[in-house]
Design a protein around this motif. Structure first.
Motif, PDB file in Angstrom:
ATOM      1  N   ASP A   1       0.829  -1.208   0.000  1.00  0.00           N
ATOM      2  CA  ASP A   1       0.000   0.000   0.000  1.00  0.00           C
ATOM      3  C   ASP A   1       0.867   1.263   0.000  1.00  0.00           C
ATOM      4  N   LEU A   2       1.870   1.269  -0.865  1.00  0.00           N
ATOM      5  CA  LEU A   2       2.738   2.438  -0.975  1.00  0.00           C
ATOM      6  C   LEU A   2       2.006   3.543  -1.729  1.00  0.00           C
ATOM      7  N   ASP A   3       2.134   4.750  -1.236  1.00  0.00           N
ATOM      8  CA  ASP A   3       1.386   5.885  -1.765  1.00  0.00           C
ATOM      9  C   ASP A   3       2.258   6.676  -2.740  1.00  0.00           C
ATOM     10  N   ALA A   4       2.000   6.508  -4.032  1.00  0.00           N
ATOM     11  CA  ALA A   4       2.745   7.222  -5.076  1.00  0.00           C
ATOM     12  C   ALA A   4       4.240   7.249  -4.762  1.00  0.00           C
ATOM     13  N   PRO A   5       4.854   6.081  -4.616  1.00  0.00           N
ATOM     14  CA  PRO A   5       6.268   6.065  -4.217  1.00  0.00           C
ATOM     15  C   PRO A   5       7.181   6.622  -5.298  1.00  0.00           C
ATOM     16  N   ILE A   6       8.272   7.203  -4.852  1.00  0.00           N
ATOM     17  CA  ILE A   6       9.378   7.503  -5.764  1.00  0.00           C
ATOM     18  C   ILE A   6      10.195   6.223  -5.870  1.00  0.00           C
ATOM     19  N   VAL A   7      10.350   5.704  -7.071  1.00  0.00           N
ATOM     20  CA  VAL A   7      11.071   4.449  -7.268  1.00  0.00           C
ATOM     21  C   VAL A   7      12.515   4.767  -7.659  1.00  0.00           C
ATOM     22  N   VAL A   8      13.444   4.216  -6.900  1.00  0.00           N
ATOM     23  CA  VAL A   8      14.874   4.430  -7.123  1.00  0.00           C
ATOM     24  C   VAL A   8      15.483   3.080  -7.472  1.00  0.00           C
TER      25      VAL A   8
ATOM     26  N   LEU B   1       6.751   4.933 -17.923  1.00  0.00           N
ATOM     27  CA  LEU B   1       5.956   4.895 -19.149  1.00  0.00           C
ATOM     28  C   LEU B   1       4.614   4.206 -18.921  1.00  0.00           C
ATOM     29  N   ARG B   2       4.625   3.074 -18.222  1.00  0.00           N
ATOM     30  CA  ARG B   2       3.400   2.274 -18.079  1.00  0.00           C
ATOM     31  C   ARG B   2       2.493   2.745 -16.950  1.00  0.00           C
ATOM     32  N   HIS B   3       3.079   3.236 -15.862  1.00  0.00           N
ATOM     33  CA  HIS B   3       2.279   3.553 -14.669  1.00  0.00           C
ATOM     34  C   HIS B   3       2.609   4.944 -14.125  1.00  0.00           C
ATOM     35  N   PRO B   4       2.554   5.960 -14.952  1.00  0.00           N
ATOM     36  CA  PRO B   4       2.971   7.290 -14.481  1.00  0.00           C
ATOM     37  C   PRO B   4       2.120   7.829 -13.339  1.00  0.00           C
ATOM     38  N   ASP B   5       0.852   7.460 -13.297  1.00  0.00           N
ATOM     39  CA  ASP B   5      -0.030   8.014 -12.274  1.00  0.00           C
ATOM     40  C   ASP B   5      -0.018   7.215 -10.976  1.00  0.00           C
ATOM     41  N   ARG B   6       0.687   6.092 -10.972  1.00  0.00           N
ATOM     42  CA  ARG B   6       0.813   5.296  -9.747  1.00  0.00           C
ATOM     43  C   ARG B   6       2.082   5.641  -8.975  1.00  0.00           C
TER      44      ARG B   6
END
Length: 430
Positions: free
Chosen positions: A247-254, A268-273
């Motif tokens: 249940d991560l809320d709009a995480p910044i993925v590193v 590209l695939r999930h910009p709004d997530r």
């Protein structure tokens, strides 16, 4: 380049080197280091160096000018490591028995390190941290008293491609969610130093997990050991299962390396997530990194794989961190690294689609270390240039594993990237 003039000192330093002795294995091997017509040979008997070789099983060959740069006090990338030269410097090659070379690449690497210390002086990291010169490993630059860290770990039961998996994850800190993605053949331990950094943990909720078949995670029950092969769809599905399951809320993925590549696909695939991505050591296409010795039964995977990646680190990185990276790669399961590289330097080719990433919806920052010869700064910069609105920074004195090889140095770059993404989010909200 007159290597032969220092041959006696070189052999003596090898005989006295504790790290070289620790790498020794039963059996005999002889090899040469050749610069033009000049060659210095080395023989090992039952894992111990015994001077010059009467015969050689293979030679490592490079032009004298290339060796001159390699043996300098501060070699320019990719001359800082043999595998960098083999990949990027014309005229560098292994002649003779290539299988024997792969079986003894760890000895060759250490012999060359000792040669640099003999010819140019103590290694960079030892000089800069006050560590010991060769022979012998440099001591840790800092000593910590025993204390618990702030990382907590547990398992997530998830489903990926209709297959159940148990994924081990760890987390630390409070604040905005940040999800770390490890490199090929590794696991979440690569991020332990960052997750214990107060500058990050006081501002962000830091999460890292082990991919299936990696570290402490299990593989799908229907997939036998050794069959693992990562591809883009499977990778995206696994990451999204973790984001949803935790249940991560709009995480910044590193992500780093293959983790950096998949960051671009996620954007590209999930910009709004997502809240944004920080793609480290990544490009839209990275050819030339598949290596047959990673699962050849004649070659010890636990010795060869860490050697294959060891040179991707910057020579300035602290020895204790470099050893952690090497040891982590030595612990990978059979075929895991090779299965990841099928994605990293095979299935992944986004040259036709990175330009469609919408950075207004998902900000993109790319970071690449100066000493990375797998995904070079030029490759990352070119990819960032094809993504409208993406930011790029070259990280001096860092290599392919910045978060693990020199976390203190990398933390500043990461905070800059996170601040840039946070700033864009505030601008959008305003």
């Amino acid at each position: 380049m007159r290597l032969a003039e220092r041959a006696d000192d070189w052999h003596a330093a090898c005989a006295a080197d504790a790290a070289l002795a620790a790498l020794g294995c039963p059996g005999e091997v002889g090899f040469g280091i050749r610069a033009g017509e000049e060659v210095v040979t080395f023989a090992f008997h039952d894992g111990r160096p015994v001077g010059a070789a009467r015969r050689t099983d293979f030679e490592v060959v490079a032009e004298p000018e290339a060796w001159r740069e390699f043996f300098s006090a501060e070699p320019r990338p990719p001359h800082h490591h043999l595998f960098g030269m083999l990949m990027r410097v014309p005229g560098t090659a292994v002649t003779g028995d290539e299988v024997c070379f792969a079986q003894h690449a760890h000895l060759v690497r250490r012999v060359l390190e000792i040669g640099r210390a003999v010819i140019a002086g103590p290694p960079l990291a030892a000089r800069e941290t006050g560590g010991a010169a060769l022979p012998g490993p440099a001591p840790s630059a800092s000593r910590e008293t025993a204390r618990p860290d702030h990382i907590e770990g547990r398992y997530l039961r998830a489903e990926v491609g209709r297959e159940p998996v148990r994924l081990f994850y760890e987390h630390a800190g409070t604040g905005r969610d940040v999800l770390f993605l490890h490199t090929a053949g590794a696991d979440s331990r690569q991020f332990h130093h960052l997750m214990n950094d107060p500058g990050l943990a006081d501002r962000y909720h830091l999460v890292a997990f082990d991919l299936p078949w990696h570290g402490r995670s299990t593989g799908p029950p229907g997939e036998p050991p050794g069959a693992y092969a990562l591809d883009t769809d499977r990778y995206v599905a696994t990451i999204m299962a973790v984001i949803e399951g935790l249940d991560l809320d709009a995480p910044i993925v590193v992500g780093c390396s293959m983790g950096g590549e998949i960051c671009l696909e996620l954007a590209l695939r999930h910009p709004d997530r997502l809240g944004g991505v920080v793609a480290c050591e990544a490009a839209d296409h990275v050819p030339g990194r598949q290596v047959r010795w990673a699962r050849d039964p004649r070659v010890n995977q636990t010795l060869f794989v860490p050697e294959w990646v060891e040179g991707l680190m910057a020579p300035q990185s602290p020895p204790e961190h470099r050893r952690e990276v090497w040891w982590g790669y030595s612990q990978g399961g059979f075929g895991t690294f090779a299965g990841d590289i099928l994605f990293y330097s095979g299935d992944w080719d986004a040259r036709d689609r990175v330009g469609r990433i919408d950075t207004a919806r998902c900000p993109v920052v790319m970071l690449t270390g100066e000493y990375d010869y797998s995904c070079t700064p030029e490759m990352s910069r070119a990819t960032a240039g094809r993504i409208p609105g993406a930011l790029y920074r070259t990280m001096p004195r860092l290599g392919h594993f910045p978060m693990a090889e020199n976390p203190e140095e990398f933390a500043g770059h990461l905070l800059w990237a996170l601040d840039e993404i946070d700033g864009k989010a505030r601008g959008t909200a305003g």
